[in-house]
Each structure stands twice: as structure tokens, then as C-alpha cells.
Design a protein around this motif. Structure first.
Motif, mmCIF file in Angstrom:
data_model
loop_
_atom_site.group_PDB
_atom_site.id
_atom_site.type_symbol
_atom_site.label_atom_id
_atom_site.label_comp_id
_atom_site.label_asym_id
_atom_site.label_seq_id
_atom_site.Cartn_x
_atom_site.Cartn_y
_atom_site.Cartn_z
ATOM 1 N N ARG A 40 0.835 -1.202 0.000
ATOM 2 C CA ARG A 40 0.000 0.000 0.000
ATOM 3 C C ARG A 40 0.873 1.257 0.000
ATOM 4 N N LEU A 41 1.968 1.228 0.757
ATOM 5 C CA LEU A 41 2.880 2.367 0.760
ATOM 6 C C LEU A 41 3.376 2.642 -0.650
ATOM 7 N N VAL A 42 3.820 1.582 -1.315
ATOM 8 C CA VAL A 42 4.391 1.724 -2.655
ATOM 9 C C VAL A 42 3.369 2.312 -3.618
ATOM 10 N N THR A 43 2.159 1.772 -3.609
ATOM 11 C CA THR A 43 1.171 2.226 -4.594
ATOM 12 C C THR A 43 0.496 3.534 -4.200
ATOM 13 N N GLU A 44 0.016 3.652 -2.969
ATOM 14 C CA GLU A 44 -0.761 4.831 -2.586
ATOM 15 C C GLU A 44 0.090 6.080 -2.406
ATOM 16 N N LEU A 45 1.357 5.902 -2.058
ATOM 17 C CA LEU A 45 2.232 7.065 -1.919
ATOM 18 C C LEU A 45 3.046 7.299 -3.183
ATOM 19 N N ALA A 105 0.904 9.288 7.232
ATOM 20 C CA ALA A 105 0.314 9.376 8.576
ATOM 21 C C ALA A 105 -1.103 8.819 8.569
ATOM 22 N N ALA A 106 -1.855 9.095 7.513
ATOM 23 C CA ALA A 106 -3.222 8.572 7.415
ATOM 24 C C ALA A 106 -3.217 7.053 7.274
ATOM 25 N N LEU A 107 -2.292 6.513 6.489
ATOM 26 C CA LEU A 107 -2.189 5.053 6.337
ATOM 27 C C LEU A 107 -1.827 4.388 7.664
ATOM 28 N N VAL A 108 -0.896 4.985 8.391
ATOM 29 C CA VAL A 108 -0.485 4.434 9.691
ATOM 30 C C VAL A 108 -1.658 4.468 10.664
ATOM 31 N N ALA A 109 -2.391 5.573 10.690
ATOM 32 C CA ALA A 109 -3.544 5.677 11.595
ATOM 33 C C ALA A 109 -4.612 4.654 11.230
ATOM 34 N N GLN A 110 -4.837 4.466 9.951
ATOM 35 C CA GLN A 110 -5.830 3.490 9.505
ATOM 36 C C GLN A 110 -5.397 2.077 9.901
#
Length: 188
Positions: A40-45, A105-110
Motif C-alpha cells: 500500500r505504501l508503494v502504490t498509494e504514496l 500518517a493517514a495510512l499508519v492511523a488506519q
């Protein structure tokens, strides 16, 4: 102009980076979740190839640290795991651009809101005596709680939907417990 893949590598779609390494030991609890989060990091960011390489190196560096958790007493493992995860999050944050950091930060919180906790439940064994099982607890409404049981785990045949869980005991001479008359407890 697109860069050619490294020898032995296959071409990937833009932004996909290299094949994801397993952030935890294969088959270890959380390995799939960590790999999913990395992807998700790779694609969404929209990480650059250089960023993907750095993130993969961070996860690779953390693997031996996670392996050492097995050597710790069970009560120390959650705090040690949290320290490793905090280090990973901080190191990944250092790799990101200012534009990527709020999304991260939003991904980590989710991901944190989805985390499950550990618990212990008791089922009646074949001999009629309680048997303890360490489990991962999922979502709850205060009355019912989800148990997260990997399909291949040794407990999967026992910890299945419909299993009777011991929720209390009655000692001889005491009054039986009163049934619950209230609804679910809300977190406010």
C-alpha cells in the motif's frame, strides 16, 4: 525514459517497485499484513524506485529484530514489538517527501485502528476441563468479540464458529450469575 530492470528481475508496472520481500519471517503472524502495508505504501504514496529500495531495506533490517522477540518472555514481547514498529515508522517517514508524509500518517492511523489485541479464552476440553488458548481479538461491540484465527493454525479446528467459550465459573454454594440485561458497552 524507463530504467531497465536489474538482471534477473522482471519488469513491473510503474510505481510497483521490486517484488515485495516478506517483512516478517514466512508464515509468521503478521507477515501478510506487513507485506500488504508495504505494498500500500508503494502504490498509494507513489514511491519512487529509490524510495522502494530504501523501504525494503528498512523491512529487511527489521526482520532479525522480530525474530529475537521469540527469545523474550511473553509479557515483554508486545512492548518490544511496538518499539520495533515505531522505529520502522520513523525510518520510513525519513524516506518520504513532505507531500507523502500526510498520506503516510493517514495510512499508519488506519492500520493502527485495524490492529487486534491478544487475549486468552477457555474452552472445555474432551475431558470436561478448561483448556486455555491464546488468541488474537478483533472487532467487538462489547458483547461479541471477533477471534482472528489463521486457517492453517493448529487451533483452527477447535476455535471455530459455534465453539462454546467459558465466560465464568460457579463455585458450589454460590448463586448462579445473573444474565446480562444491558446492551453493548460503548467506548464513550
Amino acid at each position: 525514459m524507463a530504467a531497465a530492470p536489474a538482471p534477473g528481475a522482471t519488469a513491473a508496472s510503474p510505481g510497483a517497485g521490486a517484488a515485495p520481500p516478506a517483512p516478517a519471517a514466512p508464515g509468521a503472524p503478521g507477515a501478510n499484513a506487513a507485506t500488504e502495508f508495504r505494498n500500500r505504501l508503494v502504490t498509494e504514496l507513489a514511491l519512487s524506485p529509490a524510495q522502494v529500495e530504501k523501504v525494503d531495506a528498512i523491512y529487511a533490517d527489521a526482520r532479525p529484530k522480530f525474530a529475537t522477540l521469540r527469545d523474550l518472555p511473553a509479557e515483554e514481547r508486545p512492548k518490544a514489538r511496538d518499539r520495533i514498529m515505531a522505529d520502522i515508522r520513523a525510518r520510513i517517514g525519513d524516506v518520504l517527501t513532505p507531500e507523502q508524509k500526510p498520506k503516510y500518517a493517514a495510512l499508519v492511523a488506519q492500520a493502527a485502528s485495524r490492529q487486534n489485541t491478544r487475549g486468552r479464552i477457555y474452552l472445555l476440553g474432551e475431558d470436561g476441563k478448561p483448556v486455555a488458548y491464546n488468541v488474537r481479538l478483533g472487532i467487538t461491540d462489547g458483547t461479541s468479540t471477533e477471534l482472528i484465527v489463521p486457517a492453517g493454525s493448529p487451533e483452527a479446528p477447535v476455535l471455530k464458529e459455534g465453539a462454546v467459550v467459558i465466560t465464568g465459573t460457579v463455585t458450589p454454594g454460590s448463586a448462579p450469575p445473573k444474565p446480562a440485561t444491558t446492551g453493548p458497552r460503548m467506548p464513550f
